[in-house]
Design an enzyme around this catalytic site. Sequence first.
Site, PDB file in Angstrom:
ATOM      1  N   ASP A   8       0.712  -1.171  -0.096  1.00 14.52           N
ATOM      2  CA  ASP A   8       0.163  -0.112  -0.046  1.00 14.52           C
ATOM      3  C   ASP A   8       0.751   1.296  -0.028  1.00 14.52           C
ATOM      4  OD1 ASP A   8      -1.586  -2.276   1.030  1.00 14.52           O
ATOM      5  OD2 ASP A   8      -3.057  -0.963   1.593  1.00 14.52           O
ATOM      6  N   HIS A  68     -10.335   1.365   0.264  1.00  8.55           N
ATOM      7  CA  HIS A  68     -10.520   2.958   0.188  1.00  8.55           C
ATOM      8  C   HIS A  68     -10.380   3.248  -1.201  1.00  8.55           C
ATOM      9  CE1 HIS A  68      -8.691   2.540   4.287  1.00  8.55           C
ATOM     10  NE2 HIS A  68      -9.623   3.596   4.366  1.00  8.55           N
ATOM     11  N   HIS A 175      -3.336  -4.462   2.792  1.00  9.93           N
ATOM     12  CA  HIS A 175      -4.254  -3.656   3.772  1.00  9.93           C
ATOM     13  C   HIS A 175      -3.735  -3.463   5.169  1.00  9.93           C
ATOM     14  CE1 HIS A 175      -8.194  -2.177   5.480  1.00  9.93           C
ATOM     15  NE2 HIS A 175      -7.864  -3.245   6.304  1.00  9.93           N
ATOM     16  N   HIS A 177      -0.725  -3.015   6.043  1.00 15.39           N
ATOM     17  CA  HIS A 177       0.306  -1.967   6.304  1.00 15.39           C
ATOM     18  C   HIS A 177       1.544  -2.322   6.825  1.00 15.39           C
ATOM     19  CE1 HIS A 177      -2.026   1.871   4.750  1.00 15.39           C
ATOM     20  NE2 HIS A 177      -2.524   0.561   4.085  1.00 15.39           N
TER      21      HIS A 177
END
Length: 260
Positions: A8, A68, A175, A177
Amino acid sequence: MKILFIGDIVGKPGREAVKALLPGLKEEHSVDFVIANAENASGGSGITLKVSEELFSYGVDVLTSGDHIWKKKEIFELINQDERILRPVNYPPGAPGQGKRVFKVNSDKVGIINVNGRVFMDPLECPFKAALSAYEELSQETKIIIVDIHAEATSEKVALGWYLDGKASAVLGTHTHIQTADEKVLPRGTAYITDVGMCGPYDSVIGRKVDDVLTRFLTLVPVKFEVAEENIQLHAAVIDIDEKSGRARSIQRIQEKLNA
Ligand SMILES: [Fe+2]
Ligand SMILES: [Fe+2]
Protein backbone atom coordinates in the site's frame (compact mmCIF):
# COMPACT_ATOMS: atom_id res chain seq x y z
CA MET A 1 9.59 -13.64 -15.01
CA LYS A 2 10.32 -11.37 -12.08
CA ILE A 3 7.46 -9.40 -10.60
CA LEU A 4 7.87 -6.66 -8.02
CA PHE A 5 4.79 -6.07 -5.86
CA ILE A 6 4.78 -2.89 -3.75
CA GLY A 7 2.57 -2.75 -0.64
CA ASP A 8 0.00 0.00 0.00
CA ILE A 9 1.49 3.31 -1.17
CA VAL A 10 0.51 5.97 1.38
CA GLY A 11 0.26 9.60 0.24
CA LYS A 12 3.05 11.82 -0.99
CA PRO A 13 5.74 10.19 1.17
CA GLY A 14 4.88 6.83 -0.37
CA ARG A 15 4.97 8.25 -3.89
CA GLU A 16 8.32 9.89 -3.22
CA ALA A 17 9.72 6.55 -2.09
CA VAL A 18 8.49 4.89 -5.29
CA LYS A 19 10.06 7.63 -7.39
CA ALA A 20 13.40 7.43 -5.62
CA LEU A 21 13.73 3.69 -5.02
CA LEU A 22 11.89 1.90 -7.82
CA PRO A 23 14.51 2.38 -10.58
CA GLY A 24 17.24 0.84 -8.40
CA LEU A 25 15.02 -2.06 -7.32
CA LYS A 26 14.07 -2.82 -10.91
CA GLU A 27 17.69 -2.98 -11.91
CA GLU A 28 18.90 -4.90 -8.87
CA HIS A 29 16.24 -7.62 -9.19
CA SER A 30 15.89 -7.63 -13.02
CA VAL A 31 12.20 -6.85 -12.63
CA ASP A 32 9.93 -7.42 -15.65
CA PHE A 33 6.68 -6.06 -14.23
CA VAL A 34 5.68 -3.82 -11.32
CA ILE A 35 2.37 -4.01 -9.45
CA ALA A 36 1.55 -1.65 -6.58
CA ASN A 37 -1.40 -1.36 -4.26
CA ALA A 38 -2.41 2.31 -4.51
CA GLU A 39 -5.64 2.53 -2.50
CA ASN A 40 -4.00 5.09 -0.17
CA ALA A 41 -1.87 6.89 -2.77
CA SER A 42 -3.79 10.20 -2.90
CA GLY A 43 -3.60 12.07 0.40
CA GLY A 44 -3.65 8.74 2.25
CA SER A 45 -7.00 7.61 0.87
CA GLY A 46 -8.08 6.88 -2.70
CA ILE A 47 -6.56 7.41 -6.14
CA THR A 48 -6.82 10.41 -8.48
CA LEU A 49 -5.93 10.72 -12.16
CA LYS A 50 -2.91 12.89 -11.35
CA VAL A 51 -1.56 10.44 -8.78
CA SER A 52 -2.14 7.39 -10.98
CA GLU A 53 -0.29 9.07 -13.86
CA GLU A 54 2.50 10.00 -11.47
CA LEU A 55 2.92 6.39 -10.31
CA PHE A 56 2.86 5.05 -13.88
CA SER A 57 5.54 7.58 -14.83
CA TYR A 58 7.78 6.22 -12.06
CA GLY A 59 7.62 2.73 -13.57
CA VAL A 60 4.63 1.08 -11.93
CA ASP A 61 2.71 -0.99 -14.52
CA VAL A 62 -0.55 -1.82 -12.71
CA LEU A 63 -2.31 -0.40 -9.64
CA THR A 64 -4.40 -2.62 -7.41
CA SER A 65 -6.55 -1.30 -4.57
CA GLY A 66 -8.96 -2.24 -1.81
CA ASP A 67 -11.53 -0.83 0.59
CA HIS A 68 -10.30 2.78 0.11
CA ILE A 69 -10.61 2.74 -3.68
CA TRP A 70 -13.78 4.88 -3.81
CA LYS A 71 -12.59 7.72 -1.55
CA LYS A 72 -11.83 10.20 -4.36
CA LYS A 73 -14.80 10.97 -6.61
CA GLU A 74 -12.90 10.93 -9.91
CA ILE A 75 -12.10 7.21 -9.52
CA PHE A 76 -15.66 6.35 -10.62
CA GLU A 77 -14.81 7.53 -14.15
CA LEU A 78 -11.09 6.87 -14.08
CA ILE A 79 -11.44 3.18 -13.25
CA ASN A 80 -13.61 2.65 -16.33
CA GLN A 81 -11.13 4.51 -18.53
CA ASP A 82 -7.74 3.22 -17.38
CA GLU A 83 -7.33 -0.54 -17.63
CA ARG A 84 -4.22 -0.40 -15.44
CA ILE A 85 -6.27 0.34 -12.31
CA LEU A 86 -8.08 -2.56 -10.62
CA ARG A 87 -10.60 -2.65 -7.77
CA PRO A 88 -11.55 -5.71 -5.70
CA VAL A 89 -13.20 -8.32 -7.94
CA ASN A 90 -15.80 -9.28 -5.32
CA TYR A 91 -17.94 -6.14 -5.57
CA PRO A 92 -21.39 -7.07 -6.87
CA PRO A 93 -22.22 -6.69 -10.58
CA GLY A 94 -22.74 -3.03 -11.49
CA ALA A 95 -19.75 -1.67 -9.57
CA PRO A 96 -17.51 0.44 -11.82
CA GLY A 97 -14.21 -0.93 -13.09
CA GLN A 98 -12.69 -4.41 -13.15
CA GLY A 99 -11.17 -6.64 -10.52
CA LYS A 100 -9.17 -8.86 -12.85
CA ARG A 101 -7.33 -8.43 -16.11
CA VAL A 102 -4.56 -9.91 -18.27
CA PHE A 103 -1.56 -7.73 -19.15
CA LYS A 104 1.07 -8.29 -21.82
CA VAL A 105 4.59 -8.50 -20.38
CA ASN A 106 7.45 -9.01 -22.86
CA SER A 107 6.37 -12.11 -24.82
CA ASP A 108 4.23 -13.43 -21.94
CA LYS A 109 0.96 -12.52 -20.27
CA VAL A 110 0.33 -11.85 -16.59
CA GLY A 111 -3.13 -12.10 -15.06
CA ILE A 112 -3.87 -10.00 -11.99
CA ILE A 113 -6.74 -10.52 -9.56
CA ASN A 114 -7.53 -8.02 -6.81
CA VAL A 115 -9.85 -9.31 -4.10
CA ASN A 116 -11.02 -7.94 -0.75
CA GLY A 117 -11.34 -9.95 2.43
CA ARG A 118 -14.55 -9.70 4.43
CA VAL A 119 -13.51 -10.63 7.97
CA PHE A 120 -13.56 -7.41 10.05
CA MET A 121 -14.33 -5.55 6.79
CA ASP A 122 -17.37 -4.55 4.76
CA PRO A 123 -19.13 -7.71 3.60
CA LEU A 124 -18.48 -8.06 -0.12
CA GLU A 125 -19.15 -11.25 -2.05
CA CYS A 126 -17.22 -14.38 -1.03
CA PRO A 127 -13.52 -13.72 -1.71
CA PHE A 128 -12.79 -17.42 -2.16
CA LYS A 129 -15.46 -18.01 -4.79
CA ALA A 130 -14.75 -14.68 -6.49
CA ALA A 131 -11.00 -15.32 -6.66
CA LEU A 132 -11.50 -18.87 -7.94
CA SER A 133 -13.89 -17.83 -10.67
CA ALA A 134 -11.56 -14.98 -11.69
CA TYR A 135 -8.68 -17.48 -11.73
CA GLU A 136 -10.66 -19.88 -13.92
CA GLU A 137 -11.32 -17.10 -16.40
CA LEU A 138 -7.80 -15.67 -16.54
CA SER A 139 -6.16 -19.11 -16.64
CA GLN A 140 -7.68 -19.61 -20.11
CA GLU A 141 -5.17 -16.98 -21.24
CA THR A 142 -2.11 -17.40 -19.02
CA LYS A 143 -0.53 -19.52 -16.31
CA ILE A 144 1.07 -16.52 -14.64
CA ILE A 145 -1.53 -15.18 -12.22
CA ILE A 146 -0.96 -12.83 -9.28
CA VAL A 147 -3.60 -12.34 -6.59
CA ASP A 148 -3.67 -9.29 -4.29
CA ILE A 149 -5.73 -10.33 -1.25
CA HIS A 150 -6.57 -7.06 0.47
CA ALA A 151 -7.70 -8.15 3.90
CA GLU A 152 -7.53 -7.60 7.63
CA ALA A 153 -7.55 -11.12 9.06
CA THR A 154 -4.42 -13.26 8.82
CA SER A 155 -6.53 -16.43 8.82
CA GLU A 156 -8.54 -15.34 5.79
CA LYS A 157 -5.38 -14.54 3.83
CA VAL A 158 -3.59 -17.76 4.80
CA ALA A 159 -6.69 -19.77 3.88
CA LEU A 160 -6.89 -18.12 0.45
CA GLY A 161 -3.21 -18.91 -0.11
CA TRP A 162 -3.90 -22.61 0.47
CA TYR A 163 -7.11 -22.47 -1.56
CA LEU A 164 -5.23 -21.16 -4.61
CA ASP A 165 -2.02 -23.17 -4.11
CA GLY A 166 -1.10 -24.75 -7.44
CA LYS A 167 -3.42 -22.35 -9.25
CA ALA A 168 -2.16 -18.78 -8.75
CA SER A 169 1.56 -18.01 -9.14
CA ALA A 170 1.35 -15.79 -6.07
CA VAL A 171 -1.15 -14.80 -3.38
CA LEU A 172 0.07 -11.57 -1.79
CA GLY A 173 -1.58 -9.82 1.14
CA THR A 174 -2.15 -6.08 1.48
CA HIS A 175 -4.24 -3.71 3.68
CA THR A 176 -2.65 -4.03 7.14
CA HIS A 177 0.38 -1.93 6.08
CA ILE A 178 2.64 -4.14 8.22
CA GLN A 179 4.96 -6.56 6.43
CA THR A 180 4.83 -10.12 7.74
CA ALA A 181 7.83 -12.49 7.84
CA ASP A 182 5.99 -15.57 6.54
CA GLU A 183 6.93 -15.44 2.87
CA LYS A 184 7.13 -18.89 1.34
CA VAL A 185 6.39 -20.95 -1.74
CA LEU A 186 3.52 -23.31 -0.90
CA PRO A 187 3.86 -27.04 -1.84
CA ARG A 188 2.13 -26.75 -5.21
CA GLY A 189 4.07 -23.68 -6.32
CA THR A 190 2.16 -20.60 -5.17
CA ALA A 191 4.25 -17.84 -3.61
CA TYR A 192 2.59 -16.47 -0.48
CA ILE A 193 2.96 -13.67 2.06
CA THR A 194 0.30 -12.52 4.53
CA ASP A 195 1.16 -8.84 4.05
CA VAL A 196 3.65 -7.17 1.76
CA GLY A 197 3.69 -4.04 3.97
CA MET A 198 3.45 -0.34 3.22
CA CYS A 199 5.27 2.18 1.10
CA GLY A 200 5.16 5.31 3.23
CA PRO A 201 6.09 6.90 6.56
CA TYR A 202 6.94 4.37 9.28
CA ASP A 203 7.13 6.74 12.27
CA SER A 204 3.35 6.58 12.26
CA VAL A 205 0.36 4.36 12.93
CA ILE A 206 0.07 2.51 9.61
CA GLY A 207 0.93 5.73 7.77
CA ARG A 208 -0.99 8.32 9.83
CA LYS A 209 0.32 10.78 12.42
CA VAL A 210 0.70 9.08 15.80
CA ASP A 211 -0.95 11.88 17.80
CA ASP A 212 -4.07 11.91 15.60
CA VAL A 213 -4.58 8.17 15.96
CA LEU A 214 -3.84 8.20 19.70
CA THR A 215 -6.39 10.98 20.23
CA ARG A 216 -8.98 8.88 18.45
CA PHE A 217 -8.21 5.78 20.52
CA LEU A 218 -8.10 7.71 23.80
CA THR A 219 -11.20 9.87 23.29
CA LEU A 220 -13.22 7.79 20.77
CA VAL A 221 -14.05 11.09 19.05
CA PRO A 222 -13.71 11.38 15.24
CA VAL A 223 -10.31 12.83 14.33
CA LYS A 224 -8.89 13.73 10.92
CA PHE A 225 -5.88 11.48 10.34
CA GLU A 226 -3.05 13.36 8.62
CA VAL A 227 -0.44 11.40 6.67
CA ALA A 228 2.80 11.17 8.66
CA GLU A 229 6.14 12.26 7.19
CA GLU A 230 9.06 10.62 8.94
CA ASN A 231 11.07 7.45 8.31
CA ILE A 232 9.84 6.75 4.79
CA GLN A 233 10.28 3.17 3.58
CA LEU A 234 9.25 1.05 0.64
CA HIS A 235 8.11 -2.45 1.51
CA ALA A 236 7.54 -4.93 -1.28
CA ALA A 237 8.10 -8.48 -2.49
CA VAL A 238 9.86 -9.86 -5.54
CA ILE A 239 8.43 -13.05 -6.99
CA ASP A 240 10.35 -15.16 -9.47
CA ILE A 241 8.00 -17.21 -11.65
CA ASP A 242 8.65 -19.98 -14.15
CA GLU A 243 6.88 -18.72 -17.29
CA LYS A 244 6.07 -22.19 -18.66
CA SER A 245 4.39 -23.67 -15.58
CA GLY A 246 3.33 -20.46 -13.84
CA ARG A 247 4.82 -21.81 -10.59
CA ALA A 248 6.80 -19.54 -8.32
CA ARG A 249 10.48 -20.29 -7.87
CA SER A 250 10.93 -17.89 -4.98
CA ILE A 251 9.54 -14.95 -3.07
CA GLN A 252 11.74 -12.36 -1.39
CA ARG A 253 10.70 -9.60 0.99
CA ILE A 254 12.03 -6.09 0.37
CA GLN A 255 12.39 -3.25 2.89
CA GLU A 256 14.20 -0.15 1.66
CA LYS A 257 14.63 3.19 3.40
CA LEU A 258 14.41 6.49 1.59
CA ASN A 259 17.62 8.51 2.02
CA ALA A 260 19.30 5.61 3.84
FE1 LIG B 1 -4.17 0.50 2.73
FE1 LIG C 1 -7.26 -1.20 2.82
